[in-house]
Every structure is written in structure tokens, then in C-alpha cells.
Design an enzyme around this catalytic site. Structure first.
Site, short mmCIF file in Angstrom:
data_model
loop_
_atom_site.label_atom_id
_atom_site.label_comp_id
_atom_site.label_asym_id
_atom_site.label_seq_id
_atom_site.Cartn_x
_atom_site.Cartn_y
_atom_site.Cartn_z
N GLY A 140 23.48 -24.24 6.74
CA GLY A 140 24.66 -23.38 6.65
C GLY A 140 25.78 -24.00 5.83
N SER A 150 42.08 -28.60 13.96
CA SER A 150 42.67 -27.35 13.48
C SER A 150 44.01 -27.00 14.13
CB SER A 150 41.67 -26.19 13.63
OG SER A 150 40.62 -26.38 12.73
N GLY A 207 35.27 -35.31 4.20
CA GLY A 207 35.69 -33.91 4.18
C GLY A 207 37.03 -33.60 4.83
N TYR A 232 33.50 -35.59 8.26
CA TYR A 232 34.54 -36.61 8.25
C TYR A 232 34.59 -37.26 9.63
CZ TYR A 232 37.14 -33.15 10.87
OH TYR A 232 37.50 -32.25 11.82
N ASP A 244 35.52 -22.15 3.59
CA ASP A 244 35.00 -23.52 3.46
C ASP A 244 34.76 -23.91 1.99
OD1 ASP A 244 34.99 -24.15 6.16
OD2 ASP A 244 32.98 -23.35 6.48
N LYS A 302 29.71 -19.89 13.40
CA LYS A 302 30.02 -19.24 12.11
C LYS A 302 29.06 -18.09 11.77
CE LYS A 302 32.12 -23.35 10.14
NZ LYS A 302 32.19 -24.27 9.00
#
Ligand code: ATR
Length: 277
Positions: A133, A19, A242, A220, A105, A68
């Protein structure tokens, strides 16, 4: 207080998070001046860390595993998609000082499939593997695309049935165990189990993927995941991981914070190049 707007991703572990790299590339590309760091925060320290971050002038946070669900509870207000997914991956400071929680997401996945890979979701048979989730976060955005059917399959069948029931009012969705997949076929299979990360796969019958169908692993890695390999072995037209979803969910968060939409293609291409070396 810093003059530059500050953002961060919180998680545990967070060392390998892409990120910071993605958001710095977005900032450079759009000419936005900001700082984006990665902070190691175990669940029990979440409340303190987030309160301090915003008290010290921070503008926004991304939250990843295992935070999350806690972030969902922390937000003062939530978007409808965050409300439905019971998870928040983006916190944004609002003008009135409150904290908005969103979940980007699902839209990240749908954008990657449709815009980057030309995989249309309307009127096709879609199977989601897993009922945790990660699955919950993608169901509503997928149903918005009006697939012909959406099936959730899970090792613990009861969890799949309950999850499907929660979204009944939003479209055609059912839940089942893996046994019930025998003699069924799907045009798109999405892996939302955590099995792939440890190199494992749910028990998938041969013939499950329809001719011309596609596979997508929400996870990923630098190497193809177990599910991406399954897709290739089962003659998927495309068997994807992903990484694109990761970049697209980040772009959506960047837009929420900065009001500017970065171009995702160059960033996906760069990250793809980097993991091949
Ligand atoms: P996440 O938030 O990443 O979805 P989770 O809520 O722990 O994590 O859910 C993990 C999902 O992966 C679950 O659907 C789990 O199945 P169960 O509900 O039956 O536990 C699934 N999963 C994990 N390991 C698996 C494996 N080896 N085979 C099949 N499913 C697996």
C-alpha cells in the site's frame, strides 16, 4: 455538539501518532480554532466509529495503518490521486454532507523531497523498494515529476510487476524482484517496505546507489531506521527518513479541511529537535 471544529486521526495502534501534535502546531501557527485528537480504532470498528464521528459534528479525519484501504471504501467521493492509490488517509466533510476521500501521502513525499531537501525527481533513475500500500500511494505523484525511469522491486516479484502494469499509462515504470537489481544503479532509492520497522532490510546489492545519489525511508523513528543506515553506509549524499513526509502530508490534509496552508519547516525542525532529546 462542540462549537470548535473537531478532527481526529484513527488507527490501530495510534498511541505514538505525531499527528495530533502536528495539527495543533499548524492550528496555533495559522490562528485556526480546532480540536484534533487520536482515536484507537481497530478495523472492524471503523465503519461505526467514522459514522458516529461525523454524525456528532466532526469535520475531518486522518486514517492510518491499517485503516487506509477501508477508508477508501468508505468515502462517498474520491480525488483522482486517492482513486489511483486505492487508499485514503484524509476524509473531509463536504458542504452537501457527503464525505470526500483523499490521499495526501504521495504529494507529501514529493513536496518533502523537492521543497525541503532540494532533490529534483525529473530525469533521474528512481527505485522503490516494496509493492504494498505504501508504494501504491506514491507512484502517481512520482511519475508526474517525469523521472527517467521508475523501478519497483519487491520480494514477491509478481506483485511488483502487477503494480507497475497498473501505472504504465502514466510513465516509464517496471517491476522486478531483488535479483534483477544486480548491476543496476539508481539516483534515488525509496524504501516503502515494512521491513525497516522491524530493523530488517531487503537484499540490496552493493553499488546499487549511484554516486551522488540519495536514500529515503518512508518510515521514521526516533533512531535512524535500518534503511537510513544502509544509505549512509552506501555513501548517500542524503539518507532521510519519513518525518518530513509525515508533516507534509498533514499540511496537505490541513489545507483540504481549512483552506489555509501552514508553514511546514518550523514544525519539521521542532519535531526533529524533540526526537534528539
Ligand atoms: P504497506 O501498506 O505498509 O505497504 P503491505 O501492503 O503489507 O504494507 O506491504 C509491505 C511491503 O513490504 C511488501 O512489499 C512486502 O513484500 P512482499 O510483498 O514480498 O510481502 C515488503 N516487506 C515486508 N517485510 C519485508 C522483508 N523483510 N524484506 C523485504 N520486503 C519486505
Amino acid at each position: 455538539m462542540s462549537l470548535i471544529d473537531r478532527y481526529a486521526v484513527l488507527g490501530h495502534p495510534i498511541k505514538h501518532s505525531k499527528s495530533p501534535r502536528i495539527h495543533r502546531l499548524f492550528a496555533e501557527q495559522t490562528g485556526q480554532l480546532l480540536e484534533y485528537s487520536a482515536l484507537e480504532v481497530p478495523a472492524e470498528q471503523f465503519q461505526t466509529a467514522v459514522t458516529m464521528f461525523f454524525a456528532e459534528g466532526g469535520k475531518g479525519l486522518n486514517c492510518t495503518v491499517p485503516l487506509k484501504e477501508i477508508a477508501w471504501g468508505y468515502a462517498d467521493r474520491k480525488t483522482e490521486r486517492a482513486q489511483l492509490s486505492k487508499a485514503v488517509n484524509t476524509l473531509a466533510l463536504q458542504a452537501d454532507g457527503s464525505i470526500l476521500g483523499d490521499n495526501t501521502d504521495g504529494i507529501g513525499l514529493v513536496t518533502d523531497l523537492i521543497d525541503n531537501h532540494a532533490i529534483a525527481l525529473s530525469n533521474i533513475r528512481i527505485l522503490i523498494l516494496g509493492a504494498g500500500g505504501a508504494s501504491r500511494g506514491i507512484i502517481a505523484p512520482i511519475l508526474e515529476q517525469s523521472p527517467q525511469t521508475l523501478v519497483i522491486a519487491n520480494r514477491t516479484e509478481d506483485k511488483a510487476a502487477k503494480l507497475a502494469a497498473e501505472f504504465h499509462s502514466k510513465g516509464s515504470i517496471t517491476g522486478c524482484g531483488y535479483d534483477a537489481l544486480k548491476n543496476r544503479q539508481f539516483d534515488l532509492i525509496l524504501n516503502a517496505t515494512s521491513a525497516s520497522l522491524s530493523g530488517q532490510l531487503p537484499p540490496l546489492p552493493t553499488g546499487l546507489l549511484a554516486a551522488g545519489g540519495n536514500c529515503y525511508d518512508l518510515a521514521y523513528g526516533n533512531e535512524p531506521t535500518a534503511f537510513v543506515r544502509w544509505g549512509l553506509e552506501n555513501h548517500a549524499t542524503k539518507s532521510l527518513d519519513g518525518l518530513g513526509m509525515l508533516v507534509e502530508q498533514a499540511a496537505e490534509a490541513f489545507f483540504i479541511w481549512r483552506g489555509v496552508r501552514p508553514k511546514t519547516r518550523p514544525v519539521i525542525e521542532l519535531l526533529n529537535l524533540e526526537r534528539r532529546h
